[in-house]
Enzyme design. Structure first.
Site, PDB file in Angstrom:
ATOM      1  N   ASN A 222       3.236   2.394  -3.153  1.00  0.00           N
ATOM      2  CA  ASN A 222       3.718   3.766  -3.002  1.00  0.00           C
ATOM      3  C   ASN A 222       2.840   4.656  -3.875  1.00  0.00           C
ATOM      4  OD1 ASN A 222       5.123   6.153  -2.992  1.00  0.00           O
ATOM      5  ND2 ASN A 222       6.979   5.350  -3.952  1.00  0.00           N
ATOM      6  N   TRP A 223       1.931   5.360  -3.233  1.00  0.00           N
ATOM      7  CA  TRP A 223       0.973   6.177  -4.003  1.00  0.00           C
ATOM      8  C   TRP A 223       1.609   7.433  -4.588  1.00  0.00           C
ATOM      9  CZ3 TRP A 223      -4.281   6.486  -0.832  1.00  0.00           C
ATOM     10  CH2 TRP A 223      -4.765   5.185  -0.637  1.00  0.00           C
ATOM     11  N   LYS A 224       2.784   7.791  -4.110  1.00  0.00           N
ATOM     12  CA  LYS A 224       3.453   9.032  -4.520  1.00  0.00           C
ATOM     13  C   LYS A 224       2.504  10.228  -4.316  1.00  0.00           C
ATOM     14  CE  LYS A 224       6.452   6.286  -7.337  1.00  0.00           C
ATOM     15  NZ  LYS A 224       7.325   6.136  -8.484  1.00  0.00           N
TER      16      LYS A 224
ATOM     17  N   HIS B 178      14.027   6.915  -1.435  1.00  0.00           N
ATOM     18  CA  HIS B 178      13.455   6.673  -2.765  1.00  0.00           C
ATOM     19  C   HIS B 178      14.212   7.505  -3.806  1.00  0.00           C
ATOM     20  CE1 HIS B 178      10.676   6.577  -6.122  1.00  0.00           C
ATOM     21  NE2 HIS B 178      10.190   5.476  -5.581  1.00  0.00           N
TER      22      HIS B 178
ATOM     23  N   GLU C  37      13.268   9.174  -6.255  1.00  0.00           N
ATOM     24  CA  GLU C  37      12.699  10.497  -6.547  1.00  0.00           C
ATOM     25  C   GLU C  37      13.135  11.517  -5.496  1.00  0.00           C
ATOM     26  OE1 GLU C  37       8.665   9.152  -7.031  1.00  0.00           O
ATOM     27  OE2 GLU C  37       9.313   8.096  -8.837  1.00  0.00           O
TER      28      GLU C  37
ATOM     29  N   GLU D  33      15.397  -0.802  -6.253  1.00  0.00           N
ATOM     30  CA  GLU D  33      14.646  -0.192  -7.346  1.00  0.00           C
ATOM     31  C   GLU D  33      15.620   0.389  -8.367  1.00  0.00           C
ATOM     32  OE1 GLU D  33      10.460   0.964  -5.983  1.00  0.00           O
ATOM     33  OE2 GLU D  33      11.745   2.603  -5.392  1.00  0.00           O
TER      34      GLU D  33
ATOM     35  N   GLY E 189       8.677   3.747 -13.156  1.00  0.00           N
ATOM     36  CA  GLY E 189       7.717   4.534 -13.929  1.00  0.00           C
ATOM     37  C   GLY E 189       8.000   4.582 -15.419  1.00  0.00           C
TER      38      GLY E 189
ATOM     39  N   SER F 128       8.249  -0.601 -12.214  1.00  0.00           N
ATOM     40  CA  SER F 128       7.311  -1.104 -13.226  1.00  0.00           C
ATOM     41  C   SER F 128       6.856  -2.535 -12.962  1.00  0.00           C
ATOM     42  CB  SER F 128       7.915  -0.970 -14.630  1.00  0.00           C
ATOM     43  OG  SER F 128       8.207   0.382 -14.909  1.00  0.00           O
TER      44      SER F 128
ATOM     45  N   GLY G  16       4.557   1.251  -7.585  1.00  0.00           N
ATOM     46  CA  GLY G  16       4.160   2.643  -7.797  1.00  0.00           C
ATOM     47  C   GLY G  16       2.866   2.717  -8.602  1.00  0.00           C
ATOM     48  N   GLY G  17       2.992   2.902  -9.895  1.00  0.00           N
ATOM     49  CA  GLY G  17       1.823   3.106 -10.769  1.00  0.00           C
ATOM     50  C   GLY G  17       0.730   2.071 -10.571  1.00  0.00           C
TER      51      GLY G  17
HETATM   52  P1  PGA Z   1       6.635   2.161 -10.468  1.00  0.00           P
HETATM   53  O1  PGA Z   1       7.259   2.872  -9.192  1.00  0.00           O
HETATM   54  O2  PGA Z   1       6.035   0.856 -10.030  1.00  0.00           O
HETATM   55  O3  PGA Z   1       5.604   3.108 -10.999  1.00  0.00           O
HETATM   56  O4  PGA Z   1       7.755   1.949 -11.451  1.00  0.00           O
HETATM   57  C1  PGA Z   1       7.906   2.135  -8.189  1.00  0.00           C
HETATM   58  C2  PGA Z   1       8.424   3.059  -7.119  1.00  0.00           C
HETATM   59  O5  PGA Z   1       8.842   4.171  -7.455  1.00  0.00           O
HETATM   60  O6  PGA Z   1       8.418   2.731  -5.920  1.00  0.00           O
END
Ligand code: PGA
Length: 252
Positions: free
Chosen positions: A9-11, A97, A99, A169, A175, A215, A236-237
């Site tokens: 997930n590049w966001k 998600h 977010e 998640e 994050g 994470s 994500g990251g």
């Molecule tokens: P993260 O994000 O790996 O940076 O914690 C995961 C996600 O939000 O899908």
């Protein structure tokens, strides 16, 4: 055997040139060294989808969006529909998600509407659920996840559930550098699978991929993925760094 999946997930990262270049380098990597056990999925911002779809020609990588509109078409300025996403060549969309739930106030009802639209457009849905820190501390995490499943997902037919990948998640792990322990992930994934079994039966539950997100990185992926009900990760990251993402894709 359930499908194993590692989705990045590049966001809201990388401009068009950067995104295409990064996808190109991943395409080259996985062409030479395919992730043997996992389906790799890239979920870039909308603007990258059509371009990346042209790049990932060898079939080792699948493509997904990070959101879609809650209506099929029409006067919705700024929105991108599930059907438009599908027309780029993408096969997946991330919905629910945390977010989007937090910053854009998406609730279970809206996520359910988007999920049905996405499936009807032929997209598979990476359906995200998970509790926030205070809910876990209050011991309500199973209750919250149960509600998210019931209100967001369980109106689907058994046939439609085939189009779903669940991503658990825990919001406190996204994050933050905090990760659920492999045992905490397994405990919740098992719970989720039991809920699906209760609603749709054993065959359905056994087939359903459940990913962990929060994470996830090369140093913890192998241990988390070794748990029986964990079928991969939503990353994500670490999906923004080639060495990290490819290492996670190979962590099974
Ligand atoms: P993260 O994000 O790996 O940076 O914690 C995961 C996600 O939000 O899908």
């Amino acid at each position: 055997m359930r499908k194993k999946i590692v989705a990045g997930n590049w966001k809201m990262n990388m401009d068009l040139a950067e995104g295409l270049k990064f996808a190109g380098s991943l395409e080259k990597y996985f062409k030479e060294k395919p992730a043997e056990k996992a389906q790799v999925i890239l979920c870039p911002p909308f603007i990258h989808l059509a371009g990346i779809s042209e790049i990932i020609k060898h079939g080792k990588i699948a493509l997904g969006a990070q959101n879609c509109a809650s209506d099929a078409s029409g006067a919705y300025t700024g929105e991108v529909s599930a059907w438009m996403i599908k027309s780029t060549g993408a096969q997946y969309v991330i919905l629910g998600h945390s977010e989007r739930r937090t910053y854009y106030h998406e609730d279970d009802k809206l996520i359910n509407k988007k999920t049905l639209l996405a499936i009807n457009s032929g997209l598979k849905v990476i359906f995200c659920i998970g509790e926030v820190k205070s809910e876990r501390e209050a011991g309500q995490h199973f209750l919250i996840v149960r509600r998210q499943l019931e209100e967001g997902l369980f109106s689907l037919t058994e046939e439609q559930i085939d189009m779903i990948v669940i991503a658990y998640e825990p919001v406190w792990a996204i994050g933050t550098g905090l990760t659920a322990t492999p045992d905490q992930a397994q405990e919740m994934h098992k719970f989720i699978r039991e809920q699906v079994k209760e609603k749709y039966g054993n065959d359905c539950a056994k087939k359903l991929p459940i990913l962990y997100g929060g994470s996830c990185k090369p140093s913890n992926a192998a241990e988390i993925f070794s748990k029986p009900d964990v079928d991969g990760g939503l990353i994500g990251g670490a999906a923004l760094k080639k060495e990290d993402f490819t290492a996670i894709a190979e962590a099974f």
